[in-house]
Design a protein around this motif. Structure first.
Motif, PDB file in Angstrom:
ATOM      1  N   PRO A   1      -2.306 -10.854  15.479  1.00 44.47           N
ATOM      2  CA  PRO A   1      -2.587  -9.605  16.185  1.00 44.47           C
ATOM      3  C   PRO A   1      -3.219  -8.555  15.282  1.00 44.47           C
ATOM      4  O   PRO A   1      -3.186  -8.688  14.051  1.00 44.47           O
ATOM      5  CB  PRO A   1      -1.200  -9.159  16.669  1.00 44.47           C
ATOM      6  CG  PRO A   1      -0.207  -9.927  15.894  1.00 44.47           C
ATOM      7  CD  PRO A   1      -0.876 -11.163  15.399  1.00 44.47           C
TER       8      PRO A   1
ATOM      9  N   ARG B   1       0.856  -1.179   0.000  1.00 47.59           N
ATOM     10  CA  ARG B   1       0.000   0.000   0.000  1.00 47.59           C
ATOM     11  C   ARG B   1       0.899   1.238   0.000  1.00 47.59           C
ATOM     12  O   ARG B   1       1.903   1.262   0.703  1.00 47.59           O
ATOM     13  CB  ARG B   1      -0.844  -0.014   1.275  1.00 47.59           C
ATOM     14  CG  ARG B   1      -2.107   0.757   1.188  1.00 47.59           C
ATOM     15  CD  ARG B   1      -2.754   0.777   2.550  1.00 47.59           C
ATOM     16  NE  ARG B   1      -3.590  -0.389   2.859  1.00 47.59           N
ATOM     17  CZ  ARG B   1      -4.786  -0.611   2.352  1.00 47.59           C
ATOM     18  NH1 ARG B   1      -5.287   0.207   1.456  1.00 47.59           N
ATOM     19  NH2 ARG B   1      -5.486  -1.665   2.726  1.00 47.59           N
TER      20      ARG B   1
ATOM     21  N   ILE C   1       2.023  -4.857   3.267  1.00 51.58           N
ATOM     22  CA  ILE C   1       0.943  -5.297   4.165  1.00 51.58           C
ATOM     23  C   ILE C   1       0.884  -6.826   4.203  1.00 51.58           C
ATOM     24  O   ILE C   1       0.642  -7.422   5.247  1.00 51.58           O
ATOM     25  CB  ILE C   1      -0.431  -4.721   3.707  1.00 51.58           C
ATOM     26  CG1 ILE C   1      -0.349  -3.210   3.484  1.00 51.58           C
ATOM     27  CG2 ILE C   1      -1.526  -5.083   4.681  1.00 51.58           C
ATOM     28  CD1 ILE C   1      -0.127  -2.377   4.712  1.00 51.58           C
TER      29      ILE C   1
ATOM     30  N   GLY D   1      -2.695  -7.903   8.987  1.00 52.32           N
ATOM     31  CA  GLY D   1      -3.085  -8.042   7.581  1.00 52.32           C
ATOM     32  C   GLY D   1      -4.225  -9.013   7.333  1.00 52.32           C
ATOM     33  O   GLY D   1      -4.518  -9.351   6.182  1.00 52.32           O
ATOM     34  N   LYS D   2      -4.923  -9.433   8.400  1.00 51.75           N
ATOM     35  CA  LYS D   2      -5.987 -10.435   8.259  1.00 51.75           C
ATOM     36  C   LYS D   2      -7.136  -9.925   7.379  1.00 51.75           C
ATOM     37  O   LYS D   2      -7.574 -10.602   6.463  1.00 51.75           O
ATOM     38  CB  LYS D   2      -6.543 -10.830   9.644  1.00 51.75           C
ATOM     39  CG  LYS D   2      -5.503 -11.325  10.623  1.00 51.75           C
ATOM     40  CD  LYS D   2      -6.116 -11.756  11.945  1.00 51.75           C
ATOM     41  CE  LYS D   2      -6.788 -10.651  12.751  1.00 51.75           C
ATOM     42  NZ  LYS D   2      -5.882  -9.566  13.198  1.00 51.75           N
ATOM     43  N   SER D   3      -7.614  -8.729   7.691  1.00 55.26           N
ATOM     44  CA  SER D   3      -8.743  -8.196   6.908  1.00 55.26           C
ATOM     45  C   SER D   3      -8.324  -7.955   5.464  1.00 55.26           C
ATOM     46  O   SER D   3      -9.078  -8.259   4.532  1.00 55.26           O
ATOM     47  CB  SER D   3      -9.264  -6.889   7.517  1.00 55.26           C
ATOM     48  OG  SER D   3      -9.787  -7.133   8.793  1.00 55.26           O
ATOM     49  N   THR D   4      -7.121  -7.422   5.282  1.00 50.62           N
ATOM     50  CA  THR D   4      -6.619  -7.187   3.927  1.00 50.62           C
ATOM     51  C   THR D   4      -6.612  -8.503   3.147  1.00 50.62           C
ATOM     52  O   THR D   4      -7.050  -8.558   1.997  1.00 50.62           O
ATOM     53  CB  THR D   4      -5.188  -6.604   3.981  1.00 50.62           C
ATOM     54  OG1 THR D   4      -5.207  -5.458   4.829  1.00 50.62           O
ATOM     55  CG2 THR D   4      -4.684  -6.234   2.609  1.00 50.62           C
TER      56      THR D   4
HETATM   57  P1  ADP Z   1      -5.959  -6.803  10.731  1.00 56.78           P
HETATM   58  O1  ADP Z   1      -7.268  -7.097  10.094  1.00 56.78           O
HETATM   59  O2  ADP Z   1      -5.100  -7.993  10.958  1.00 56.78           O
HETATM   60  O3  ADP Z   1      -6.102  -5.992  11.979  1.00 56.78           O
HETATM   61  P2  ADP Z   1      -5.560  -5.072   8.423  1.00 56.78           P
HETATM   62  O4  ADP Z   1      -5.565  -5.955   7.251  1.00 56.78           O
HETATM   63  O5  ADP Z   1      -6.806  -4.290   8.700  1.00 56.78           O
HETATM   64  O6  ADP Z   1      -5.105  -5.894   9.714  1.00 56.78           O
HETATM   65  O7  ADP Z   1      -4.378  -4.021   8.294  1.00 56.78           O
HETATM   66  C1  ADP Z   1      -3.057  -4.411   7.950  1.00 56.78           C
HETATM   67  C2  ADP Z   1      -2.200  -3.167   7.802  1.00 56.78           C
HETATM   68  O8  ADP Z   1      -2.679  -2.363   6.758  1.00 56.78           O
HETATM   69  C3  ADP Z   1      -2.175  -2.277   9.045  1.00 56.78           C
HETATM   70  O9  ADP Z   1      -0.888  -1.804   9.206  1.00 56.78           O
HETATM   71  C4  ADP Z   1      -3.132  -1.174   8.700  1.00 56.78           C
HETATM   72  O10 ADP Z   1      -2.754   0.003   9.358  1.00 56.78           O
HETATM   73  C5  ADP Z   1      -2.964  -1.045   7.200  1.00 56.78           C
HETATM   74  N1  ADP Z   1      -4.219  -0.596   6.560  1.00 56.78           N
HETATM   75  C6  ADP Z   1      -5.384  -1.252   6.540  1.00 56.78           C
HETATM   76  N2  ADP Z   1      -6.320  -0.577   5.843  1.00 56.78           N
HETATM   77  C7  ADP Z   1      -5.718   0.547   5.405  1.00 56.78           C
HETATM   78  C8  ADP Z   1      -6.120   1.679   4.618  1.00 56.78           C
HETATM   79  N3  ADP Z   1      -7.371   1.765   4.133  1.00 56.78           N
HETATM   80  N4  ADP Z   1      -5.214   2.634   4.363  1.00 56.78           N
HETATM   81  C9  ADP Z   1      -3.946   2.549   4.846  1.00 56.78           C
HETATM   82  N5  ADP Z   1      -3.478   1.514   5.565  1.00 56.78           N
HETATM   83  C10 ADP Z   1      -4.342   0.534   5.867  1.00 56.78           C
END
Ligand code: ADP
Ligand code: MG
Length: 248
Positions: free
Chosen positions: A40, A11, A21, A44-47
């Motif tokens: 934790p 990203r 990520i 990156g789980k949601s991503t």
């Molecule tokens: P989890 O679901 O495991 O908590 P995410 O997949 O939401 O993790 O996020 C992984 C990383 O990507 C984190 O460092 C988060 O800050 C970053 N991130 C997630 N969404 C965005 C976004 N829309 N813009 C910028 N960074 C993002």
């Protein structure tokens, strides 16, 4: 079957520098199996699961569904096969039945009535009573709303069900009961189910196979009970000793 091969996601930060990520993520998720992805907050789980129904596209690597590279599949068609259930159930105003009929309206199809096979099938799958159909959806408890959410996802016969922290708004009994229901659904429908959670209790009760993610990389994977009982890496040992409570 869902297969990820060497998937990476980068990203761009507002300053222009790149944040990695996800890095080199490879795994297979099979029908009639529940894959749990734990790690934790920020790992990156949601991503990762957003990539599987093309809410985002990977920067490197490939994701395939039954052998077809999903980057060649229209996102709207893909999302009929790959349903996503989010953390907080979203209920449209109106009855439970009208919530279940929504996916048909979007496709200009006739909405199935209360006694139809489609509706009976999904409310039985998620273990809701038929009396609930006439209830106002927004008046239901969190656990009941999550079941309606799940039923709405299942009514279109997806092949893959992705769940992102599905129990974070639920108390422990509702979490345990949803875990049991997910197991039943997985067997009955021969679905590929992938659950992303930081809730080890949900992972333990629902999943067959577990993937531990940290800083966008798979640190450890294997059968759930072995992994939780005998973690092989220091990273997972630490996480098990002090699981992430941030989102609870
Ligand atoms: P989890 O679901 O495991 O908590 P995410 O997949 O939401 O993790 O996020 C992984 C990383 O990507 C984190 O460092 C988060 O800050 C970053 N991130 C997630 N969404 C965005 C976004 N829309 N813009 C910028 N960074 C993002
Ligand atoms: Mg998340």
């Amino acid at each position: 079957m869902v297969q990820l091969e060497n998937v990476g996601f980068v990203r761009k930060r507002p300053g222009g520098e790149q944040a990695v990520i996800l890095d080199g993520v490879s795994f297979c998720a099979c029908p009639s199996n529940i894959t749990g992805i734990v790690g934790p907050s920020g790992s990156g789980k949601s991503t990762l699961i957003r990539l599987i129904n093309r809410l985002d596209d990977p920067s490197t690597g490939t994701i395939s569904l039954n052998g077809d590279d999903i980057s060649t599949v229209d996102p709207l068609l893909l999302r009929r096969k790959v349903a996503m259930v989010l953390q907080k159930p979203f209920m449209f105003e109106g009855t439970v039945l009208s919530n279940l009929q929504r996916p048909f309206l979007y496709r200009n199809l006739l909405p199935p009535p209360a006694g139809s096979d489609e509706v009976v099938r999904v409310i039985s799958l998620v273990r809701l009573s038929p009396d609930m159909l006439e209830r106002e959806a927004r008046s239901l408890s969190g656990g009941e709303q999550q079941r309606v959410n799940l039923a709405r996802a299942l009514i279109s016969h997806p092949e893959v069900l992705l769940l992102d922290e599905p129990t974070s708004a639920l108390d422990r009994p509702a979490t345990d009961s949803l875990a049991t229901t997910l197991r039943e659904i997985c067997c009955r429908e021969q679905l590929v189910i992938i659950i992303v959670t930081h809730d080890l209790r949900l992972a333990e009760r629902a999943a067959d196979y577990l993937i531990y993610l940290e800083q966008g990389m798979i640190i450890e994977e294997g059968g759930v009970s072995e992994m939780l009982a005998v973690p092989r890496t220091v990273a997972l040992q630490r996480f098990l000793a002090k699981p992430d409570k941030e989102e609870e």
